[in-house]
Design a protein around this motif. Structure first.
Motif, short mmCIF file in Angstrom:
data_model
loop_
_atom_site.label_atom_id
_atom_site.label_comp_id
_atom_site.label_asym_id
_atom_site.label_seq_id
_atom_site.Cartn_x
_atom_site.Cartn_y
_atom_site.Cartn_z
N UNK A 185 -80.77 39.24 -27.04
CA UNK A 185 -80.82 40.55 -27.70
C UNK A 185 -82.25 40.87 -28.13
N UNK A 186 -82.88 39.89 -28.79
CA UNK A 186 -84.26 40.11 -29.25
C UNK A 186 -85.15 40.43 -28.06
N UNK A 189 -84.35 43.95 -26.71
CA UNK A 189 -84.78 45.03 -27.60
C UNK A 189 -86.31 45.18 -27.58
N UNK A 190 -87.01 44.04 -27.56
CA UNK A 190 -88.48 44.11 -27.51
C UNK A 190 -88.94 44.79 -26.22
N UNK A 192 -87.15 46.97 -24.45
CA UNK A 192 -86.75 48.38 -24.51
C UNK A 192 -87.74 49.20 -25.35
N UNK B 15 -82.97 37.83 -37.55
CA UNK B 15 -83.94 37.60 -36.47
C UNK B 15 -85.06 38.64 -36.60
N UNK B 17 -87.59 39.44 -34.79
CA UNK B 17 -87.94 40.25 -33.62
C UNK B 17 -86.96 41.40 -33.44
N UNK B 18 -85.68 41.12 -33.64
CA UNK B 18 -84.67 42.18 -33.54
C UNK B 18 -84.93 43.23 -34.62
N UNK B 21 -88.00 45.38 -33.68
CA UNK B 21 -87.74 46.34 -32.60
C UNK B 21 -86.87 47.49 -33.10
N UNK B 108 -76.01 41.61 -26.54
CA UNK B 108 -77.15 42.53 -26.61
C UNK B 108 -76.72 43.97 -26.32
N UNK B 111 -80.80 50.34 -26.93
CA UNK B 111 -81.26 51.11 -28.11
C UNK B 111 -80.65 52.51 -28.11
#
Lengths: 394, 123
Positions: A185-186, A189-190, A192, B15, B17-18, B21, B108, B111
């Protein structure tokens, strides 16, 4: 069934005479005594008027002891199929006398004064009536199924164990999928957000790339852990045994920890210059690193981690002591199984799959050694392993 | 930008990073964003300022997880801020129902899908 009929007939004068042209009373007795099922006949007053040899074997009482006894002799107890004591009114004979109806294929346990374990039997009971429709006797037959029942219980146990193993595996897959999804996921998302930034004419920042790298590394580590467990469980890991200086290896591990946690205080009282041990050094390195990482994770920043080496004639023992919160007895037992961590899954979240100590255990077992933990709540924990020193003299 | 007052989103996610973002994305979309790395930090943060127009909530977090946060938040503020659950669990929908959240996204996720969710449920 047929036997019971014969007995009844022998007691009913008219028919018995006809039958006795072929069967003498002694022959009836021999026939009944040769049968595998136990047969007991209760007279109208509930007392036993006949029993065969198998009945004596199953009940543990001689014919003389049985004859004249009523159903409620307190020296026996009966159990229900579920192992619960049977009240006297539920005894097959009592029930048939009360209801005048037969009982078929009832499983009962028989507790004998001379045996520790109950005998299990399948029981049938039939009422017989005289011309005036009065209950004249009850014929009870029962077959010993103790051996079959024991086998069935063993099979049930084996099935339960297998089912539990499947559940553990399923749970493991759930947890593994969950743990893998978080870095994915991280990562996603990064990427995207970077694409959206690029579309607006903004550059991709170096820090974003570093974060992507970090998540990729985390994924790679998880996959390595998973593969390790899979290979260890299938016995696919071959140790590369060679003589290695354990003290040297330990110092390498400590140097690596210093890189990852520069401010961590480590106490290592080095009493030996060299201890040669036959081992797979990459694997033992992995075990020591796991111990050190855990100790580092659970020890408050201002406290030290202690390392000790106990060199014995036949084996060597490595101990890593932390001053973390300590581990309960119950958790200590589970700690070296897969998917155990210092708190339930809802409460705590640390990276990794909780497989580290399980992998460590497998590695040490492959070396013919032992692994364990000593801990008291509030006083920290000491993780240790020992491996045999055989054949590694300099 | 419009003269309309910015809508506020609270993201609770351990998290980093999540978190980063999501914050960057929602700010690009014109939202005011506050962040917390666990339920406890989020409750502390909510002691001051207005309640957010929506809360994006991760479930598995250290110190105070999503379940505990939802219980405390609902007890104190009822359903004043709609909660959307973000979870990597296999049963995302069930997790959302467990804490009577208004919606859920399974990790996941895209967006743009998250944005639709936010627009649909924001107060």
């Amino acid at each position: 069934m047929q036997t019971e009929q014969l007995i009844v007939r022998s007691n009913q004068s008219g028919l018995a005479l006809q039958e006795s042209q072929w069967w003498t009373k002694a022959q009836f007795r021999d026939l009944l005594d040769s049968l595998h099922p136990g047969v007991v006949v209760h007279g109208a007053n509930t007392q036993i008027v006949y029993s065969n040899r198998a009945a004596s074997m199953i009940l543990g009482l001689t014919k003389d002891q049985l004859l004249g006894k009523a159903t409620s002799d307190p020296r026996w107890h009966f159990l229900r199929d579920d192992g619960v004591f049977m009240p006297i009114e539920e005894y097959p004979v009592s029930k048939v006398f009360a209801s005048r109806a037969p009982i078929q294929n009832l499983v009962i346990g028989i507790i004998r004064p001379d045996l520790e374990q109950p005998i299990w039997a399948i029981c049938n009971a039939h009422p017989e009536f005289d011309e005036k429709n009065r209950l004249s006797q009850v014929v009870v037959s029962f077959t010993d199924i103790t051996a079959e029942r024991k086998l069935k219980q063993e099979l049930d146990t084996a099935r339960d164990v297998a089912e539990k193993a499947v559940l553990t595996k399923t749970h493991f897959l759930d947890v593994a999928a969950h743990e893998l999804r978080t870095p994915i996921t991280a990562f996603s998302l990064l990427l995207q957000i970077s694409k959206k930034n690029l579309a607006r004419g903004l550059p991709i920042e170096m820090s974003t790339l570093s974060r992507l790298q970090g998540q990729a590394d985390r994924l790679a580590l998880l996959v390595v852990e998973l593969l390790d467990v899979s290979r260890l469980e299938r016995g696919m890991v071959q140790l590369k045994l060679e003589p290695v200086d354990l003290i040297h290896l330990l110092n390498n591990c400590l140097q690596e920890l210093e890189l990852r946690a520069p401010s961590r205080k480590i106490l290592f009282l080095q009493q030996h210059d060299q201890i040669m041990v036959m081992m797979d050094q990459l694997r033992i390195f992995q075990v020591i690193s796991n111990f050190l990482d855990n100790a580092n994770k659970y020890t408050p920043v201002d406290r030290a981690i202690e390392i000790k080496v106990d060199d014995q004639p036949t084996k060597v023992r490595i101990m890593v002591k932390d001053s973390g919160p300590g581990i309960t007895k119950k958790l200590q037992e589970e700690l070296f199984n897969p998917l155990t961590r210092g708190a339930s899954e809802h409460e705590e979240r640390t990276s990794g799959l909780g497989l580290g100590l399980y992998i460590a255990r497998k590695i040490i077992e492959l070396h013919g050694g032992a692994i364990g933990v000593e801990s008291k709540l509030g006083e920290g924990s000491t993780f240790f392993f020992e491996i045999p020193k055989k054949g590694a003299q300099e | 930008m419009s003269t309309e007052k910015k809508k506020n989103i609270l993201i609770v996610e351990d998290d980093q990073d999540i978190l980063l973002a999501l914050k960057a994305f929602l700010e690009l979309e014109g939202y005011g964003v506050r962040t917390a790395e666990n339920g406890f930090e989020a409750m502390e943060l909510l002691k001051s300022g207005e309640l957010p127009n929506l809360i994006l909530l991760d479930m598995k977090m250290p110190v105070m997880n999503g379940w505990q946060f939802a219980i405390e938040f609902l007890a104190k503020h009822d359903h004043l801020s709609p909660i959307v659950v973000m979870t990597a669990a296999a049963d995302a929908k069930q997790r959302a129902q467990d804490i009577s959240a208004i919606g859920w996204v399974a990790k996941p996720f895209e967006l743009d899908d998250l944005l639709k969710m936010v627009k649909k449920y924001e107060r």
